[in-house]
Design a protein around this motif. Structure first.
Motif, PDB file in Angstrom:
ATOM      1  N   SER A  26       0.934  -1.378  -0.078  1.00 53.10           N
ATOM      2  CA  SER A  26       0.076   0.114  -0.025  1.00 53.10           C
ATOM      3  C   SER A  26       0.930   1.367   0.052  1.00 53.10           C
ATOM      4  CB  SER A  26      -0.994  -0.119   1.262  1.00 53.10           C
ATOM      5  OG  SER A  26      -0.344   0.230   2.545  1.00 53.10           O
ATOM      6  N   LEU A  29       2.103   1.724  -3.916  1.00 57.12           N
ATOM      7  CA  LEU A  29       1.159   2.064  -4.483  1.00 57.12           C
ATOM      8  C   LEU A  29       0.508   3.510  -4.444  1.00 57.12           C
ATOM      9  CD1 LEU A  29      -0.556  -1.534  -4.656  1.00 57.12           C
ATOM     10  CD2 LEU A  29       1.060  -0.556  -6.585  1.00 57.12           C
ATOM     11  N   PHE A  30       0.421   3.740  -3.189  1.00 57.23           N
ATOM     12  CA  PHE A  30      -0.561   5.160  -2.863  1.00 57.23           C
ATOM     13  C   PHE A  30       0.415   5.887  -2.746  1.00 57.23           C
ATOM     14  CE2 PHE A  30      -3.765   2.869   0.101  1.00 57.23           C
ATOM     15  CZ  PHE A  30      -4.193   2.028  -0.726  1.00 57.23           C
ATOM     16  N   THR A  83      -5.171   5.924   7.093  1.00 58.05           N
ATOM     17  CA  THR A  83      -5.120   6.275   5.169  1.00 58.05           C
ATOM     18  C   THR A  83      -6.719   6.020   4.979  1.00 58.05           C
ATOM     19  OG1 THR A  83      -3.230   4.714   5.368  1.00 58.05           O
ATOM     20  CG2 THR A  83      -4.135   5.381   3.102  1.00 58.05           C
ATOM     21  N   LEU A  87      -8.421   9.331   2.702  1.00 58.53           N
ATOM     22  CA  LEU A  87      -9.162   9.197   1.616  1.00 58.53           C
ATOM     23  C   LEU A  87     -10.483   9.616   1.448  1.00 58.53           C
ATOM     24  CD1 LEU A  87      -7.877   5.716   0.305  1.00 58.53           C
ATOM     25  CD2 LEU A  87      -7.479   7.618  -0.826  1.00 58.53           C
ATOM     26  N   TRP A  94      -9.495  14.219  -4.230  1.00 55.96           N
ATOM     27  CA  TRP A  94      -8.823  13.240  -5.142  1.00 55.96           C
ATOM     28  C   TRP A  94      -9.624  12.940  -6.350  1.00 55.96           C
ATOM     29  CZ3 TRP A  94      -4.310  12.704  -3.426  1.00 55.96           C
ATOM     30  CH2 TRP A  94      -4.035  12.541  -2.102  1.00 55.96           C
ATOM     31  N   ILE A 110      -8.611   4.802  -9.465  1.00 49.74           N
ATOM     32  CA  ILE A 110      -7.447   4.688  -8.510  1.00 49.74           C
ATOM     33  C   ILE A 110      -8.127   4.928  -7.132  1.00 49.74           C
ATOM     34  CG2 ILE A 110      -5.318   5.859  -7.620  1.00 49.74           C
ATOM     35  CD1 ILE A 110      -4.573   6.517 -10.345  1.00 49.74           C
ATOM     36  N   GLU A 114      -7.950   2.236  -3.853  1.00 43.80           N
ATOM     37  CA  GLU A 114      -7.115   2.266  -2.725  1.00 43.80           C
ATOM     38  C   GLU A 114      -8.200   2.056  -1.525  1.00 43.80           C
ATOM     39  OE1 GLU A 114      -5.271   5.987  -3.102  1.00 43.80           O
ATOM     40  OE2 GLU A 114      -3.786   5.532  -4.294  1.00 43.80           O
ATOM     41  N   TYR A 117      -8.886  -1.498  -0.829  1.00 45.70           N
ATOM     42  CA  TYR A 117      -7.815  -1.977  -0.338  1.00 45.70           C
ATOM     43  C   TYR A 117      -7.550  -1.720   1.174  1.00 45.70           C
ATOM     44  CZ  TYR A 117      -2.901  -3.437  -0.231  1.00 45.70           C
ATOM     45  OH  TYR A 117      -1.799  -4.108   0.033  1.00 45.70           O
ATOM     46  N   CYS A 118      -7.943  -0.416   1.363  1.00 45.42           N
ATOM     47  CA  CYS A 118      -7.638   0.090   2.908  1.00 45.42           C
ATOM     48  C   CYS A 118      -8.940  -0.620   3.733  1.00 45.42           C
ATOM     49  CB  CYS A 118      -7.737   1.492   2.974  1.00 45.42           C
ATOM     50  SG  CYS A 118      -6.361   2.165   2.466  1.00 45.42           S
TER      51      CYS A 118
END
Length: 303
Positions: A26, A29-30, A83, A87, A94, A110, A114, A117-118
């Motif tokens: 992460s 990628l982030f 995180t 976001l 974003w 994206i 994310e 994923y988080c």
């Protein structure tokens, strides 16, 4: 071959190894999107509405992420939660980055990748963390520090027990012994509590100052202050329950939010005095913790 494969899978699925892998992925990628946005910042589009979300994301990834890699068992849930909050709080920025052209990049895709994923990382680690809380050890509250009391902080040497007992008898007042009680209080823990209250109080003051602004919710200072209250309060409680894992995560985030507050004050038209004050208060508390921790790192016995 099957046995080797089984050993590899068992090792990779071990909690600390698995968490280090997903946290490190992460972090890698982030970093791409905020770094690319900052690379495309110029004089004509340089404003905190664009810069602050990127700085906050980079700060969390590089700082909290690195500390999580060091102690991943109980801190990974917080890394993914923080995180995730960054976001969500900065989701408009974003999706639509004013004044910055990001060609060949699907910003919405994206963001949602994310986000998912988080969310998955946070849920998995929450389940493990709650399981640990149920079966937690008795020493999880231990600060792991040496001579960490109001009386012994400067001394840092074993005291004469007979003299201490005489002093305790002299300070005895109606079945209450203030000296004995003070010796049970961890000095570094109290300074951490004080610095947290100051930082949260500063955030509340800035929210109050922005309350008369019709566009307050769009200002970076508003978002930094609001997220800072929640994150620092959560970290304070976690650092009391698991000080060895969370106290340096707390200090890093306290300094990160104080610094971000100072940077955001100009766009909001308010004085950075309170943000500077918060940073000044956090530093001595951090140094005190480093001193009492450093004694154990050099071989002294924890209290």
């Amino acid at each position: 071959m099957k046995e080797r494969l089984r050993i590899v899978l068992v090792t990779l699925l071990r909690v600390d190894v698995f968490n280090r892998i997903i946290v490190f992925l992460s972090m890698c990628l982030f970093l791409i999107l905020p770094s690319y946005i900052l690379y495309n910042i110029h004089d004509f589009n340089n404003n905190m509405v664009i810069v602050m979300p990127c700085l906050m994301m980079l700060g969390v990834l590089l700082g909290t992420g690195s500390l999580t890699l060091y102690r991943p068992d109980k801190t990974s849930w917080f890394y993914f939660l923080e995180t995730f909050l960054i976001l969500i709080i900065y989701s408009p920025e974003w999706h639509e980055i004013p004044g910055v052209n990001v060609p060949y990049v699907n910003k919405t895709g994206i963001f949602w990748a994310e986000f998912c994923y988080c969310l998955v990382g946070m849920i998995l680690n929450f389940l493990y963390f709650f399981k640990y809380l149920i079966k937690r050890r008795r020493n999880c509250l231990d600060e792991g520090t040496n001579h960490d009391t109001f009386y012994d902080f400067l001394n840092a040497m074993d005291s004469n027990e007979s003299i201490e007992k005489d002093l305790e008898r002299l300070t005895q007042k109606e079945n209450v012994n203030p000296m004995a009680r003070l010796k049970q209080i961890k000095f570094s823990r109290m300074t951490r509590l004080f610095s947290a209250l100051v930082c949260i109080g500063v955030a509340i003051v800035y929210l109050a100052l922005l309350s008369g602004n019709a566009d307050a919710e769009r200002l970076p200072l508003f978002k930094v202050s609001l997220s800072g209250i929640f994150i620092l309060a959560l970290l304070l409680g976690s650092s009391f329950l698991f000080p060895k894992d969370f106290k340096y995560v707390f200090f890093y985030n306290a300094l990160l939010f104080s610094f971000s507050t100072i940077l955001s004050c100009r766009d909001a038209g308010v004085s950075p005095f309170f943000g500077i004050l918060a940073m000044i208060v956090v530093f001595p508390s951090f140094l005190i913790t480093m001193i009492v921790d450093g004694r154990t790192w050099t071989g002294a016995k924890p209290d």
